[in-house]
Design a protein around this motif. Structure first.
Motif: not given
Length: 943
Positions: A339-349
């Motif tokens: 729940s705490g993960a932002s979309p920006a942290s997912q973008q490179p993956l």
């Protein structure tokens, strides 16, 4: 206890004086026999341990001008030469020659010699002086003002010279630390690159054995990678491979952290050189292993390195073999579940996983690791809308993977693709040629001959419009099992000068159908952001039975929204998909069940989309093209419906289908059946029409159901009575002759002729004159009242209860023989005002109570003339129907289904009729049935 005795080094002024003197006189000086140290050494030690480390000490040191003599001292030390080779590990033989070539520094004392091994003290003192001075400088360069001052004073070149000449680990360590701190400023970073420090730092990586020194060198390289140009320069000068080799050697935890942080910076916007050196250095396996490191900083940096490496196609297969696919998928799955993960942290993956779909070996791993479900989850997530185009483009890699396509279809890919057709393009950057699929690396080597199978595949791709030319194929095309024969090509279309209908012959039917044409020479097709989605939808439409996925409401709405809403001409591929579906007999029942045929007619032929109902929206003005396309698609469905297979399918749906299917079949038949024997049997003889009419008052199974129903009934009426020209405007509910002379007005003048012998008294007290004989002969009610045995027969003033003056006015006119004089129009309110509770309803009720059927008919015609005439609108139809009059109900149905009526007004009128009917559907059903069949209300119609 006595206080400690102050020493001269406690004074910053004393230390600066010693530093200035040493900078001007040389590095030697006399040695204090009491402490066995030179005054310069004591001053440098005090500066490092006390003055610089104190609060505000660096600022005071800079403000007092300490940086200038400190840098001058380093210049003299760099010119004085290196320490002898036996002084410490890591020294190079060439350092002596380099020091000798620099020449001796002028000084008043004996200069240290790097050549004579018989005098080790001066080199040792020089080494200690360098250690202290470099440590002070490195500490000062932690502040921005000092970094700027050092750059202004030209302090970078001496540091690079020391790095080149003095190969002692401690000196290399402190020099690299100072350079790393200076590299935090972009201007200084560029000067360090220009001074040639990078090759020297890379040399230190291979020559140095001390972990602290290696960490400083690695950090310096990391800070020097501050821009794409500098990262590329570092990779081209071989800085990445030594880092990779160090990482593969399983160093200590601190050095491991420094290495992954440096590799993370160097791999940003990963260049080909960086990827090659990482792979050749054997770092892929260790990186995958470090992705599960217990330390979070190491773990996250490693995962981002793996994600950055995916930008280079040449390394992706090896990365997949090392287990990178599973690692990246697992991390992306974890972050999406957090729940705490932002979309920006997912973008490179997300970007990395999509790039991994470009090679067959990685697609297989991704499919087995649950990657398809993860990608579908991204497509369903509205928060990930910026990545949707990238995900759809990645799924194109599975175009020839039948198992993956089946899984994607089961997961609901088709409606998501249809929704992508009119979506906004993603804002992510375009990938370069280096990110292209590595399944065909020979395409990047011009001197290498192409495989014949790929040349064949490429020719087919270009001929089918999947690619505009040879240069556009390799970045996006990587069939999983190449070579393999391509799928059956789409139907060949003959040439046409402009987009228009052409004839095609489908293998499943003997009749010809039409599909939008294109010129055979026009191999190029529009390829916007919707291109990947259309390509996948086209692949799904080529299945033997694509009805379950493509012939659904969401999928058809997406395709039609794209065709009618595209800013320019839509892609011919979308038109071919629609033509292919309507030509496939396996899709016929799905088109009926999903109201697809009605949707095609409403959206394309009539120009009404679901979002336009009930208020019309603004669409591009290409209505003639859309109408032509819609008529062609409906004609294709007609071909299927009137074939033996289609007749059996429709009959089965109407007689044995679910209640919802039977209603959908009855509604669709007028659109796709033109054979009288077929539609008469199904709609009239077998009750399809009554089934449709009875469904009008039930909950609507489709947002446009009433619009479809109104259009269907109108089409059926045209089939039943084809002689009525649809170009004529709808006829009014009544066509009255010009007003006839009024026979009642002579009784109202001052000298009435003949004189009234009777007055009617209203509740309001108004007295209306009348003739007893004329009134008695007008209806049985008044005959009994005025000429019978009731008391009113003897009265000259007869009360009429429950009548307002306006409602009584047409009654008095009718009693005295007026027919069509216009009195019936008086109590009727204008359009837009309710009829229930009005004086018109009161007059109608009184006409029935007084047994005046002629007046009832005249009043009903007056209501119809005003509310259902040219000034009336669809909103008036329901108001008129609420009066509950069978003749008015017939007028409402005739106005609604009249030929030439606007489709939107027709549908709005039907909505009003359904609302007015409520749960009592009988009157509405009978009225509509009579109008459709062209019979008078009350006549016998087919059951």
């Amino acid at each position: 206890m006595a206080a400690a005795k102050p020493t001269p080094t406690d004074s910053l002024s004393f230390c600066l004086a010693q530093l200035t003197a040493a900078a001007g006189e040389g590095l030697g000086g006399g040695k204090d026999t009491a402490t066995n140290e030179t005054p310069l050494g004591r001053a440098l030690l005090a500066l490092r341990t006390r003055h610089v480390k104190a609060a505000g000490g660096i600022e005071r040191f800079r403000a007092r001008g300490g940086l200038r003599p400190l840098l001058a001292l380093l210049r003299r030390a760099a010119a004085a030469g290196p320490a002898p080779s036996q002084a410490g590990p890591g020294s190079a033989p060439s350092s002596v020659e380099s020091a000798a070539s620099a020449g001796p520094a002028p000084s008043s004392g004996p200069a240290p010699s790097a050549v004579s091994p018989s005098t080790p003290s001066p080199p040792a003192r020089l080494r200690k002086t360098l250690d202290l001075a470099l440590s002070i400088l490195a500490n000062c360069c932690t502040e921005g003002a000092c970094r700027t001052e050092v750059r202004r004073l030209g302090g970078i070149v001496p540091l690079v010279t020391i790095l080149q000449c003095v190969k002692t680990d401690s000196i290399q360590n402190r020099t690299a630390r100072a350079l790393g701190n200076l590299a935090m400023e972009p201007e200084s970073c560029g000067d360090i690159h220009s001074a040639g420090a990078v090759p020297l730092l890379v040399e230190s990586l291979t020559a140095c054995q001390d972990s602290q020194c290696l960490q400083s060198v690695v950090r310096a390289l990391r800070n020097l990678a501050d821009s794409p140009q500098h990262r590329l320069a570092l990779a081209q000068q071989g800085a990445v491979r030594p880092l990779a080799e160090l990482l593969a050697a399983a160093p200590d935890p601190a050095l491991t952290l420094a290495l992954v942080r440096a590799l993370l910076e160097l791999s940003r916007g990963c260049s080909r050189a960086c990827a090659e050196q990482l792979s050749l250095g054997g770092a892929l396996g260790p990186l995958v292993s470090l992705a599960s490191h217990p330390k979070r900083a190491v773990r996250e940096a490693t995962i981002l390195i793996l994600a950055n490496l995916c930008a280079q196609g040449l390394v992706r297969p090896a990365l997949g073999n090392a287990g990178g696919v599973e690692v990246l998928l697992g991390e992306l799955r974890r972050r999406r579940g957090s729940s705490g993960a932002s979309p920006a942290s997912q973008q490179p993956l997300v970007r990395a996983v999509c790039l991994l779909c470009r090679e067959a070996i990685n697609r297989a791993r991704l499919r087995d690791a649950g990657g398809l479900e993860l990608l579908m989850g991204l497509l369903r997530d509205p928060r990930a809308s910026a990545w949707h185009p990238r995900v759809v483009a990645a799924l194109v890699g599975f175009l020839y993977d039948t198992g993956a396509l089946g899984r994607l279809q089961a997961l609901g890919l088709v409606p998501l693709l249809a929704g992508q057709l009119c979506g906004e393009a993603g804002d992510e950057e375009e990938e370069g040629r280096e990110a292209a699929s590595w399944d065909f690396p020979e395409e990047r080597t011009p001197e290498r001959a192409e495989a014949g199978s790929f040349r064949s595949l490429r020719s087919w791709l270009i001929s089918e419009g999947y690619a505009a030319g040879p240069g556009d194929i390799s970045p996006d095309w990587s069939p999983e099992r190449c070579p393999q024969p391509p799928p059956p090509p789409e139907p060949a279309e003959p040439a046409s000068p402009a987009p228009g209908p052409t004839l095609l012959r489908t293998p499943r039917t003997v009749r010809t159908v039409r599909t939008p044409g294109r010129s055979p020479g026009a191999a190029e097709e529009p390829w916007g952001h919707e291109g990947p989605a259309l390509l996948l939808l086209s692949r799904f439409s080529q299945a033997p039975d694509p009805s379950g996925a493509l012939v659904t409401g969401p999928a058809l709405c997406g395709l039609l929204a794209y065709v009618t809403g595209a800013p320019g001409p839509p892609s011919p591929r979308a038109l071919r998909i629609l033509a292919r579906l309507t030509c496939n007999p396996a899709c016929l029942e799905a088109f009926v069940r999903s109201y697809g045929a009605a949707l095609l007619r409403a959206w394309l032929v009539l120009g009404v989309a679901p979002d336009d109902w009930p208020s019309l929206g603004t669409r591009p003005d290409r209505s003639s093209q859309h109408r032509e396309l819609g008529e062609m698609l409906l004609q294709n469905l007609t071909v299927q419906a009137e074939s033996p297979f289609g007749v059996g399918a429709l009959t089965h749906l109407l007689l044995s289908g679910s209640p919802e299917d039977r209603v959908a079949c009855a509604l669709t038949l007028p659109f796709i059946c033109r054979k009288p024997s077929l539609w008469r049997r199904l709609l009239l003889d077998q009750g399809g029409l009554r089934l449709l009419l009875s469904a009008l008052t039930r909950p609507a199974p489709h947002p446009l159901f009433l619009f479809f129903a109104a259009d269907s009934l109108s089409c059926l009426q045209g089939l039943v009575s084809p002689t009525v020209s649809p170009a004529l405007p709808p006829a009014g509910p009544m066509d009255l002759d010009p007003p006839s002379p009024c026979l009642y007005e002579p009784l109202l003048g001052p000298a009435p002729i003949p004189a009234p012998d009777l007055h009617f008294l209203l509740d309001s007290g108004l007295r209306l004159p009348a003739q007893r004989a004329a009134s008695a002969t007008a209806s049985p009610f008044f005959r009994a009242l005025l000429a019978g045995s009731f008391a009113e027969a003897q009265m000259d003033l007869v009360p009429l209860r429950g009548l307002s003056p306006s409602a009584a006015w047409p009654i008095l006119h009718h009693l005295h023989g007026c027919r069509g004089c216009g009195a019936a129009l008086g109590p009727v309110p204008p359009p837009g005002q309710p009829l229930l509770g009005s004086e018109a309803e009161e007059a109608l009720e009184a006409a029935g109570r007084f047994l005046l059927p002629g007046l009832e008919e005249e009043l009903e015609e007056a209501v119809g003339r005003i509310h259902l005439g040219p000034q009336g609108g669809p909103e008036s139809v329901g108001e008129v129907f609420r009066l509950g009059r069978p003749r008015l109900a017939a007028h409402c149905a005739r106005w609604t289904l009249g030929p030439g009526q606007c489709p939107r007004k027709r549908a709005l009128a039907l909505v009003g009729l359904v609302e007015a009917a409520g749960e009592e559907a009988g009157p509405l059903t009978e009225a509509l049935l009579a109008v459709v069949m062209g019979v008078e209300l009350g006549a016998r119609v087919p059951a």
